[in-house]
Design an enzyme around this catalytic site. Structure first.
Site, PDB file in Angstrom:
ATOM      1  N   PHE A  97       4.807   0.333  -7.536  1.00  0.00           N
ATOM      2  CA  PHE A  97       5.873  -0.136  -6.664  1.00  0.00           C
ATOM      3  C   PHE A  97       5.666   0.249  -5.206  1.00  0.00           C
ATOM      4  O   PHE A  97       6.454  -0.130  -4.348  1.00  0.00           O
ATOM      5  CB  PHE A  97       7.214   0.448  -7.139  1.00  0.00           C
ATOM      6  N   PRO A 107       4.918   7.469 -12.077  1.00  0.00           N
ATOM      7  CA  PRO A 107       3.920   7.095 -11.066  1.00  0.00           C
ATOM      8  C   PRO A 107       4.411   5.959 -10.189  1.00  0.00           C
ATOM      9  O   PRO A 107       4.935   4.956 -10.681  1.00  0.00           O
ATOM     10  CB  PRO A 107       2.723   6.672 -11.923  1.00  0.00           C
ATOM     11  N   CYS A 108       4.257   6.146  -8.869  1.00  0.00           N
ATOM     12  CA  CYS A 108       4.851   5.205  -7.921  1.00  0.00           C
ATOM     13  C   CYS A 108       3.913   4.069  -7.539  1.00  0.00           C
ATOM     14  O   CYS A 108       4.343   3.112  -6.901  1.00  0.00           O
ATOM     15  CB  CYS A 108       5.287   5.952  -6.652  1.00  0.00           C
ATOM     16  N   GLN A 109       2.643   4.139  -7.916  1.00  0.00           N
ATOM     17  CA  GLN A 109       1.684   3.132  -7.454  1.00  0.00           C
ATOM     18  C   GLN A 109       2.075   1.696  -7.796  1.00  0.00           C
ATOM     19  O   GLN A 109       1.820   0.785  -7.005  1.00  0.00           O
ATOM     20  CB  GLN A 109       0.284   3.436  -8.007  1.00  0.00           C
TER      21      GLN A 109
END
Length: 389
Positions: free
Chosen positions: A78, A74-76
């Site tokens: 960063f 999950p990119c949230q």
């Protein structure tokens, strides 16, 4: 060559890996709508879809049976548009990615994330991720803070004497408009990849270094030879003032020396019908236009004759000014889900499940298929040349 994917999302990375010659044994994803998308399309690919949290899965039965582990944690934590909590965000799944590598011992791995991970404020954690992948069996002690663990890993790395499980790891940032297999990606989407090869194989990590597509080639086709406008059966417009000097410089260039032109939004979607606001195409899946699009300061749409801006997932729904098409007169409309899928280079027969908001979120979180394919092809080539598959 067999692979397993974690945090599979809508399947962009999995499709690229498959196109590079790997067989996806199983895909793991916790989001129900994304799992519905994967299940809807799996009949043509034969993938096993496992719905649930990666943290709850036991991967040890796959030990030494899998050539490649991939995933997009999950990119949230960063993301430029997120809350920037990184290691303090409970959604940070890089520790689970490292655990799976430790348990499976694949020949290679590919993990990708957003450009935001490379920002200066995350520099220490970026190094921490790389070193954890390099020494996956050197785990944090009970109650140990990550900075202390990082210091131990750095000390170990400086000695170059560890004889256990290690990987040669290369982190690389790619702009998908400039790097993509085949026709390329019509979107300026930047993703950072961590690519590793098991050290005992004696192989080098060879990632693409030469751009596959060129902005200058696109500008030459548009404003020097005009072949771009002729191909789309359009009247040649006036050269924008801000491009005049660059176009003048390109007049002296041999077009053959500029390579393959970047793809634009028009290249990707102009053959799709305009069904009108609030209406749905009867023949093309996921193709309907939601009304109400508008631009915001700093959040404008993608110009039709350039590679698209980065599609975004949005924290609480579709970003108002981001996932829109901007016309020459300044007006905007939302991209349809099918248009977003094309900008992410998904095939047209790939159906996105869920509501409009959920579909846009899946595509906003995805890695472009053709970028994933390019990176996976480099790994496949490394393993094949060395006779390790």
């Amino acid at each position: 060559m067999k692979s397993i994917e974690l945090f599979a999302g809508a399947g962009g990375l999995a499709l690229g890996v498959e196109a590079a010659g790997f067989e996806n044994v199983a895909l793991y994803e916790w989001n129900h709508n994304a799992c519905d998308t994967l299940r809807r399309n799996r009949t043509q690919h034969g993938w096993e879809v496992v719905e649930g949290d990666v943290a709850d899965q036991d991967f040890r039965p796959f030990r030494d049976e899998i050539d490649l582990v991939t995933g997009g944690p999950p990119c949230q934590p960063f993301s430029m548009g997120g809350k920037h909590k990184a290691q303090n965000d409970k959604r940070d799944m890089f520790p689970q990615a490292v655990r799976v590598v430790r348990d499976i011992r694949p020949k290679a791995f590919i993990f990708e994330n957003v450009k935001g991970l490379t920002r200066r404020s995350f520099a220490n954690y970026f190094s921490y991720i790389r070193l954890q992948f390099s020494y996956p069996t050197i785990t944090a002690k009970r109650g140990e803070e990550w900075m202390s663990h990082l210091a131990r890993l750095e000390a170990l790395d400086s000695k170059c004497s560890f004889r256990g499980l290690t990987y040669k790891v290369i982190p690389r940032l790619f702009n998908s408009a400039l790097y993509g297999a085949g026709p390329g990606v019509p979107q300026r989407r930047e993703r950072v990849f961590f690519v590793g090869v098991r050290s005992d194989l004696g192989l080098e990590v060879n990632l693409p270094t030469e751009e596959t597509h060129s902005v200058d080639a696109l500008l030459h086709d548009q404003w020097v030879s005009n072949v771009y406008w002729h191909r789309h059966k359009l009247k040649v417009p006036t050269v924008p003032e801000k491009l005049a000097r660059k176009v003048e410089r390109l007049q002296d260039y041999n077009r053959d020396m500029l390579g393959t032109a970047c793809r634009t939004v028009r290249d990707a979607i102009s053959d799709l019908p305009n069904v009108g606001p609030g209406r749905r195409s009867r023949s093309i899946p996921n193709h309907f236009f939601n009304p109400g699009a508008r631009s915001y300061a700093g959040h404008t749409g993608s110009p039709y004759d350039q590679p698209a801006k980065t599609l975004k997932a949005g924290d609480h729904g579709v970003p108002g000014g981001e996932n829109t098409l901007q016309f020459a007169d300044g007006s905007v409309r939302y991209f349809s889900i099918r248009e977003c899928a094309r900008l992410q280079t998904f095939p047209d027969d790939w159906i996105i499940e869920g509501s409009w908001t959920e579909g846009m979120r899946q595509l906003g979180n995805a890695v472009p298929v053709k970028l994933a394919q390019l990176v996976a092809e480099s790994v496949a080539g490394t393993l094949k040349k060395a006779g390790n598959v």
